[in-house]
Design an enzyme around this catalytic site. Structure first.
Site, PDB file in Angstrom:
ATOM      1  N   HIS A 203       7.608  -8.517   2.620  1.00 27.00           N
ATOM      2  CA  HIS A 203       6.680  -7.979   3.609  1.00 27.00           C
ATOM      3  C   HIS A 203       6.272  -6.525   3.252  1.00 27.00           C
ATOM      4  O   HIS A 203       5.092  -6.208   3.141  1.00 27.00           O
ATOM      5  CB  HIS A 203       7.367  -8.027   4.973  1.00 27.00           C
ATOM      6  CG  HIS A 203       6.545  -7.537   6.120  1.00 27.00           C
ATOM      7  ND1 HIS A 203       5.952  -8.387   7.018  1.00 27.00           N
ATOM      8  CD2 HIS A 203       6.222  -6.283   6.536  1.00 27.00           C
ATOM      9  CE1 HIS A 203       5.301  -7.682   7.931  1.00 27.00           C
ATOM     10  NE2 HIS A 203       5.443  -6.399   7.662  1.00 27.00           N
ATOM     11  N   GLU A 204       7.279  -5.678   3.036  1.00 28.48           N
ATOM     12  CA  GLU A 204       6.993  -4.265   2.726  1.00 28.48           C
ATOM     13  C   GLU A 204       6.272  -4.140   1.389  1.00 28.48           C
ATOM     14  O   GLU A 204       5.440  -3.249   1.209  1.00 28.48           O
ATOM     15  CB  GLU A 204       8.280  -3.432   2.732  1.00 28.48           C
ATOM     16  CG  GLU A 204       9.041  -3.395   4.067  1.00 28.48           C
ATOM     17  CD  GLU A 204       8.176  -2.992   5.257  1.00 28.48           C
ATOM     18  OE1 GLU A 204       7.170  -2.275   5.065  1.00 28.48           O
ATOM     19  OE2 GLU A 204       8.491  -3.418   6.386  1.00 28.48           O
TER      20      GLU A 204
ATOM     21  N   HIS B  75      -1.117  -3.114  -0.878  1.00 27.46           N
ATOM     22  CA  HIS B  75      -2.343  -2.780  -0.150  1.00 27.46           C
ATOM     23  C   HIS B  75      -2.640  -1.283  -0.309  1.00 27.46           C
ATOM     24  O   HIS B  75      -3.743  -0.880  -0.674  1.00 27.46           O
ATOM     25  CB  HIS B  75      -2.148  -3.144   1.323  1.00 27.46           C
ATOM     26  CG  HIS B  75      -3.396  -3.091   2.158  1.00 27.46           C
ATOM     27  ND1 HIS B  75      -3.366  -3.193   3.524  1.00 27.46           N
ATOM     28  CD2 HIS B  75      -4.695  -2.931   1.843  1.00 27.46           C
ATOM     29  CE1 HIS B  75      -4.602  -3.117   3.995  1.00 27.46           C
ATOM     30  NE2 HIS B  75      -5.427  -2.955   2.992  1.00 27.46           N
TER      31      HIS B  75
ATOM     32  N   HIS C  85       2.609  -4.495   2.047  1.00 32.57           N
ATOM     33  CA  HIS C  85       2.024  -3.231   2.521  1.00 32.57           C
ATOM     34  C   HIS C  85       1.817  -2.267   1.354  1.00 32.57           C
ATOM     35  O   HIS C  85       0.795  -1.598   1.257  1.00 32.57           O
ATOM     36  CB  HIS C  85       2.957  -2.553   3.535  1.00 32.57           C
ATOM     37  CG  HIS C  85       2.959  -3.191   4.894  1.00 32.57           C
ATOM     38  ND1 HIS C  85       1.797  -3.490   5.571  1.00 32.57           N
ATOM     39  CD2 HIS C  85       3.980  -3.558   5.716  1.00 32.57           C
ATOM     40  CE1 HIS C  85       2.112  -4.023   6.747  1.00 32.57           C
ATOM     41  NE2 HIS C  85       3.428  -4.088   6.859  1.00 32.57           N
TER      42      HIS C  85
HETATM   43 ZN   LIG Z   1       4.362  -4.771   8.607  1.00 28.50          ZN
END
Ligand SMILES: [Zn+2]
Length: 616
Positions: free
Chosen positions: A399-400, A406, A403
């Site tokens: 998940h991280e 991105h 980010h």
């Molecule tokens: Zn998040």
């Protein structure tokens, strides 16, 4: 290469930071080589803030003057990333370090000064007719870079009042936070956490953490029931106070919406990001029509858990016991492999994040809890974890990493002014990385138990991040409409809305439990940040829609989807989120986009049924 310095945390034994081999800690020298360099950056930022005042009064003199001021503002902004994150990331390594905490606070004080020194900028810009600035942008390509920033500032301005009106509204700022502050005091400082006796005779005080842990791990239904009932009863005992505080939130939102000339509280909440209200209405109505896969999952749970009565306190306990651990040294290559569908270049960047010490992996004494990705402009993103080898921890890392990629792509492709992105798109790359990782792990799972654990993880995350958040948005919308229509707001009314929603979503697959209707009173988001949580649900829908194409066996279709998706990441905050998503092929005003989540859930529940009830 696993060498002598391979490290695995021992449960129950919190290491000192110095005992953790360097390769599991982040290397912050990409932000500043050392504290001396930091001091120089700090002094430079201080000087830039002082110098910024000299641009005041110049904006109206033409394209060049405006560009000069914008450039100075960006340089100040870029510098503030380095100065802030070097201190704040070091602080998170060990929050007991007073010396570093003092430096961090020093930056916060500087930021307050920065805000004051630039507070003239927007009003001065907005005093110039937009058409004049448009003319300048026609002549100056360098100024035209700021077109979206300027146009969106004028868009926000549509609901700004005259000076007298703004002053009056600013006076109300002092009591805007009273409902939430009171809620917070009532649920923490003044809360009397209930005590229960478990079937084993053990006494437990139900703090929120204890309560959640009990529902997630206790295999005896009577214990879960006792915890659930006692916990909710604490809210039931003060339900009229909670209703009155929530009425305060609703009235405040309606006051601000009307004062600024919005048609509704929802319009007011969505205007900044330029999101049509139909997006939220579509989200709610399609989710409500698409509850069958959710109900099918709960029917399966009831059956596998062998429960005659199945209630809301039974929905968190795992379906299979499977105590797998995931050593950190193994998962780096899995996560890198799992993003293969996004292309070699993307994959190489993920590899670099692992090899280049962008990640602070393990817990140590004094370290900040939780996980995050820090978008450090001018260097590269950093990730803080408290990695404990559970499946949750691996998905958190995936998940991280989403980010971080991105951030990386956006920072590389965009000028400073658009390098950041809004929450409305932020949770797309993080959840998309999780989806890719799930696919990868499912393909490689060696046993039915492993597959079932993975499937349940993915299903629970759709249930809690999509369906529950949409239900919350539905509740908020209905509650706000009460005050917009001059209807009373009482505990009975709010309980009634919540009870109906439970019926709409779960139908008869979950047996009724009287205190469940009070759930609204224990959701802090309702009191702190109204109309916020729906964004997690729209991000989930966007991801599900994108994944349909990325997973496609048609190479042209999946290739196109990957291109569009990477363009979305590279676009950062350069346009309104709906436009960015539309270019990536995602239209959130369309029922099909929202239905993609339900389709995904249906597919996953089908697989889980295969693992759990079909004979091998
Ligand atoms: Zn998040």
């Amino acid at each position: 290469m696993p060498t002598l310095d391979t490290f695995r945390p021992e449960p129950g034994n919190l290491p000192a930071r110095d005992d953790i081999p360097a390769r599991y800690t982040w290397d912050l020298s990409a932000i500043c080589p050392d504290w001396n360099a930091w001091q120089e950056h700090y002094a430079a930022l201080d000087a830039a803030i002082t110098a910024f005042v000299k641009f005041q009064g110049t904006l109206a003199s033409g394209a060049d003057a405006m560009l000069t001021a914008f450039t100075a503002m960006d340089e100040m902004g870029a510098l503030s990333y380095r100065v802030w994150y070097y201190a704040s990331l070091h602080y998170d390594e060990d929050q007991r370090n007073n010396e570093i905490n003092a430096r961090r606070q020093q930056v916060q004080i500087l930021f307050a000064r920065q805000q004051q020194a630039s507070s003239w900028f927007n009003p001065e810009l907005l005093a110039i007719p937009l058409n004049t600035i448009r003319g300048w942008m026609e002549q100056s390509a360098a100024l035209a870079v700021y077109r979206f920033a300027i146009e969106s500032l004028f868009h926000e301005q549509e609901h700004v009042l005259d000076e007298k009106g703004e002053r009056l509204l600013s006076y109300s700022g002092r009591f805007n936070s009273v409902p939430y502050d009171s809620y917070s005091a009532l649920t923490t400082a003044d809360m009397k956490f209930p005590e229960i006796t478990l079937s084993t005779g053990e006494r437990v005080t139900l703090t929120y953490g204890q309560y959640r842990a009990l529902l997630e791990t206790n295999r005896r239904q009577e214990d879960r029931a006792a915890a659930y009932r006692a916990f909710h009863q604490a809210y039931a005992d003060s339900q009229n106070t909670y209703a009155s505080l929530y009425n305060g939130v609703l009235q405040r939102d309606w006051f601000h919406a009307r004062a600024r000339g919005y048609a509704s509280t929802l319009d007011a909440a969505l205007h900044g990001n330029n999101i049509p209200t139909s997006v939220v209405e579509n989200l709610i109505s399609v989710a409500k029509q698409s509850v069958e896969p959710l109900r099918r999952y709960h029917r399966l749970r009831r059956r596998v858990l062998g429960l005659e009565r199945y209630r809301l306190f039974d929905i968190f306990v795992p379906l299979v016991e499977h105590a797998a651990t995931y050593p950190y040294d193994d998962v780096g290559s899995w996560i890198t492999d799992s993003v293969g569908p996004l292309g070699r270049e993307y994959q190489a960047r993920v590899q670099e994040a692992f090899a280049g010490r962008w990640i602070d992996v393990f817990e140590n004494a004094g370290k900040r809890s939780g996980a995050y990705s820090a978008p450090v402009y001018g260097s590269h993103p950093y990730m803080l974890l408290n990695y404990n080898e559970t499946l949750d921890a691996v998905f958190t890392l995936a998940h991280e990493m989403g980010h971080s990629m991105h951030t990386l792509l956006s920072h590389q492709a965009q000028p400073f002014v658009y390098a950041g992105y809004t929450i409305f798109v932020a949770e797309v790359p993080s959840t998309l990385n999780e989806a890719l990782f799930l696919d990868y792990m499912l393909d490689r799972a060696g046993s039915r138990e492993q597959r079932a654990v993975l499937l349940q993880h993915a299903i629970d995350s759709i249930a809690s991040t999509f369906y529950t958040q949409v239900m919350f948005a539905d509740f908020e919308l209905q509650a706000h409409r009460l005050v917009e229509q001059d209807k009373p707001v009482t505990a009975d009314v709010l309980n009634g809305i919540y009870a109906r929603l439970l019926g709409d979503y779960y139908g008869d697959v979950i047996d009724e439990e009287p205190v469940s209707r009070l759930t609204w009173a224990r959701i802090p988001h309702f009191f702190s940040t109204p109309y916020y949580v729906y964004q997690y649900a729209t991000c989930f829908a966007s991801t599900a829609r994108l994944m349909q194409d990325i997973r496609s066996t048609d190479r042209g279709r999946s290739g196109d989807a990957v291109e569009r998706y990477l363009s979305l990441l590279k676009a950062g905050g350069s346009d309104y989120p709906m436009n960015l998503l539309a270019r990536a092929g995602v239209d959130l005003s369309q029922p099909d986009t929202v239905r993609a989540v339900a389709d995904e859930l249906g597919m996953l529940v089908g697989k889980l049924e295969n693992e759990l009830i079909t004979p091998p």
